[in-house]
Structure formats: structure tokens, C-alpha cells
Design an enzyme around this catalytic site. Structure first.
Site: not given
Ligand code: BG6
Ligand code: MG
Length: 223
Positions: A13, A15, A49, A120-121, A151, A175
């Protein structure tokens, strides 16, 4: 649990694991919650998160009972506003924002021949990795735009193993969020949580901070 010797790849992950951008996401979402009138709570903060941008926005609107007050178009513009605020924080980042021990851990994975991917999302991952000077470690990144479900669905961690040509049992996912641990476990991989047992109840292995994230510590925990 699988044996340490079966492990061939590590799926990260971003963030809250590689860097503390979760603080920036939180700051930007908190401002948005204030704007739409949703009370900010620790549960909401933890629950956001790992959750994709639009899903996060919907969670905040639902928590305030104001989902029906906004058209789809207005929701997109709220999400864009949050992202602009987030990016203004990300813009100031440098390699000093890499969390303690992460660079050393990545180097140890490379020198020991492990495969590495990112699950990562965040659609901002390439920008963040580049700010941190870590792009070279992540030639395998799951594109969050390719996902049917974010997720806690296992899809992102399944894809994280697939792009490495590995079976889930051969992978460890790392994570900081409950939604992410659920995704790793659902994919049939070994989950490493960074944080506290209170929030990461289902992590197979738990470390309090990224400083403890070493191959030796993982090996000890698995054997
Ligand atoms: C995740 C974070 O990695 O990404 C979330 O933990 C965040 O807080 C999500 O909303 C989406 O990120 P982004 O940068 O595409 O808005
Ligand atoms: Mg995270």
C-alpha cells in the site's frame, strides 16, 4: 500461515505505509466534511483509510445524512476540490517524507531477489512516488482505475500478485488500514499491518511502525 520460504513477492500500500500521505488525505477530507456539515469522528477518519476517492466522498456524505443534497455532478466537483487540496500538500513532499525504514526495506527486497508491486487505491500514486524518488522500485503498479471494486474487496491485492506472476500464497501485502488488511486476507495473501491491534485486528503480522518492517522480523513472525 504459509512459510517464509514460500514468499516471493511483496505488495505495498502507499498512503500510510511508504509515506505519511494518509495525514494529508485526512486533512483534505476533514475540510470537505466541515464544508458539507458532516461531524468528524475518529471512526470516520479510520474508516476512510484505503477507500477510493468517490467511495470516500460518499461515506462522508452518508455519515452526515446529506447524500441526497448533491447531484452526481456536484459530487464530482467536491471530490475534485478535495483532490486539489491534497495535491497542494503533496507538492511540498521530498524524499525526506519516506517513512523510517522503508527505503532500507525496499533495498533489502531488491538485493534478496523479491518481486515488488504497488496496490494503492490512489490515482495520485505515480506523483507521490516520484516526489519521494521511489519510482524505480515500482515498475509494477496496479491501476486503481482498472478495478471493479475498491478495498476492502480483494481485487486490488489479487491484481498485485498477478502482475508479478505470483500466486497469492507467495505474496505478502503491507497495509496501514483495516480495509486494506481485509483486501489482502480476502486475496489469500499474508497480511502485514503497520499500526495498532485496535484498528488492524485481522492482520496476520503486526508492526507498530515502519521501523520494525524488516525481512528478519517478518521471518521471525512467520516461522
Ligand atoms: C488511499 C488512501 O490510498 O487512496 C485514501 O488511503 C484515498 O485515503 C485513496 O482516498 C484514493 O486516493 P486518491 O489520491 O486517488 O484520491
Ligand atoms: Mg494506506
Amino acid at each position: 500461515m504459509v512459510k517464509f520460504s514460500d514468499i516471493k513477492g511483496f505488495i505495498f500500500d502507499l498512503d500510510g505505509v511508504i509515506t505519511d500521505t494518509s495525514v494529508y488525505h485526512t486533512e483534505a477530507w476533514h475540510q470537505l466534511a466541515d464544508k458539507v456539515g458532516t461531524p468528524w469522528t475518529q471512526d470516520l477518519e479510520d474508516g476512510l483509510k484505503g477507500i477510493s476517492r468517490m467511495d470516500s466522498l460518499n461515506m462522508i456524505l452518508d455519515a452526515g445524512g446529506v447524500s441526497n443534497n448533491y447531484t452526481e455532478e456536484e459530487k464530482v466537483s467536491l471530490a475534485n476540490e478535495k483532490n486539489d487540496r491534497y495535491l497542494s500538500l503533496v507538492n511540498k513532499m521530498t524524499p525526506d517524507n519516506i517513512l523510517p525504514g522503508i527505503k532500507e526495506f525496499l533495498d533489502s527486497l531488491v538485493s534478496n531477489g523479491y518481486s515488488i508491486s504497488l496496490a494503492s487505491a490512489s490515482k495520485n500514486s505515480p506523483t507521490v512516488l516520484s516526489k519521494l524518488g521511489l519510482t524505480k522500485y515500482f515498475s509494477n503498479v496496479v491501476d486503481p482505475a482498472s478495478l471493479t471494486n475498491g478495498k476492502p474487496d480483494p481485487e486490488i491485492y489479487q491484481k498485485g500478485a498477478q502482475i508479478l506472476d505470483l500466486k497469492p500464497e507467495q505474496c505478502i501485502g503491507i497495509e496501514d488500514a483495516e480495509s486494506g488488511i481485509e483486501s489482502i486476507n480476502g486475496a489469500g495473501e499474508t497480511s502485514v499491518g503497520i499500526g495498532s491491534r485496535d484498528t488492524l485486528k485481522d492482520a496476520d503480522i503486526l508492526f507498530a511502525t515502519t521501523k520494525d518492517l524488516t525481512l528478519d522480523n517478518i521471518k521471525k513472525a512467520m516461522n
